[in-house]
Design a protein around this motif. Structure first.
Motif, PDB file in Angstrom:
ATOM      1  N   GLN A  39       0.838  -1.200   0.000  1.00  0.00           N
ATOM      2  CA  GLN A  39       0.000   0.000   0.000  1.00  0.00           C
ATOM      3  C   GLN A  39       0.865   1.239   0.000  1.00  0.00           C
ATOM      4  N   ASP A  40       0.537   2.124  -0.930  1.00  0.00           N
ATOM      5  CA  ASP A  40       1.153   3.437  -0.988  1.00  0.00           C
ATOM      6  C   ASP A  40       0.185   4.417  -0.331  1.00  0.00           C
ATOM      7  N   PRO A  41       0.683   5.486   0.292  1.00  0.00           N
ATOM      8  CA  PRO A  41      -0.234   6.469   0.876  1.00  0.00           C
ATOM      9  C   PRO A  41      -1.226   6.993  -0.159  1.00  0.00           C
ATOM     10  N   GLY A  42      -2.497   7.019   0.210  1.00  0.00           N
ATOM     11  CA  GLY A  42      -3.513   7.531  -0.697  1.00  0.00           C
ATOM     12  C   GLY A  42      -4.022   6.516  -1.702  1.00  0.00           C
ATOM     13  N   LYS A  43      -3.481   5.302  -1.649  1.00  0.00           N
ATOM     14  CA  LYS A  43      -3.927   4.274  -2.580  1.00  0.00           C
ATOM     15  C   LYS A  43      -4.497   3.085  -1.820  1.00  0.00           C
ATOM     16  N   TYR A  93       4.841  -2.973   2.645  1.00  0.00           N
ATOM     17  CA  TYR A  93       4.481  -4.338   2.292  1.00  0.00           C
ATOM     18  C   TYR A  93       3.985  -5.073   3.536  1.00  0.00           C
ATOM     19  N   TYR A  94       2.845  -5.738   3.384  1.00  0.00           N
ATOM     20  CA  TYR A  94       2.195  -6.413   4.494  1.00  0.00           C
ATOM     21  C   TYR A  94       2.104  -7.913   4.225  1.00  0.00           C
ATOM     22  N   GLN A 107       2.225  -5.805  10.614  1.00  0.00           N
ATOM     23  CA  GLN A 107       2.330  -4.354  10.772  1.00  0.00           C
ATOM     24  C   GLN A 107       2.925  -3.680   9.544  1.00  0.00           C
ATOM     25  N   GLY A 108       3.591  -4.426   8.716  1.00  0.00           N
ATOM     26  CA  GLY A 108       4.141  -3.886   7.479  1.00  0.00           C
ATOM     27  C   GLY A 108       5.615  -3.534   7.570  1.00  0.00           C
TER      28      GLY A 108
END
Length: 115
Positions: A39-43, A93-94, A107-108
């Motif tokens: 996950q990228d911020p905002g996505k 990355y999770y 937690q990533g």
């Protein structure tokens, strides 16, 4: 208590490699499908790679041929080998464990691809 603990993230130059690891506890590891999301911020969070209990794998089109997911049931670990990294691979990355209806995430770990 279920725990998925990721490690191996960091800063890497374009074209480089990283290997992510995920240590699982609190679940019967061998009966869970395992995966990696990012996950990228905002996505939205997106599936990167998945490996079933039987070892079948599938990958996002954007990482096919560059990433490899594997699992070690004896040690309750799942790995993501990432080669030929690109700036667009930058994300958190999770690790994921999935056995419907149960689904768990770690937690990533941050992966940054930049020169």
């Amino acid at each position: 208590q279920v725990q998925l603990v990721e490690s191996g993230g960091g800063l890497v130059q374009p074209g480089g490699s990283l290997r992510l690891s995920c240590a699982a506890s609190g679940i019967i590891f061998s009966i869970y499908d395992m995966g990696w999301y990012r996950q990228d911020p905002g996505k939205q969070r997106e599936l990167v790679a998945r490996i079933t209990t039987g070892g079948t794998t599938n990958y996002a089109d954007s990482v096919k041929g560059r990433f490899l997911i594997s699992r070690d049931n004896a040690n309750e670990m799942v790995y993501l080998q990432m080669d030929s990294l690109k700036p667009e691979d930058t994300a958190v990355y999770y690790c994921n464990a999935d056995r419907s209806p149960m689904r768990y995430y770690g937690q990533g770990t941050q992966v940054t691809v930049s020169s």
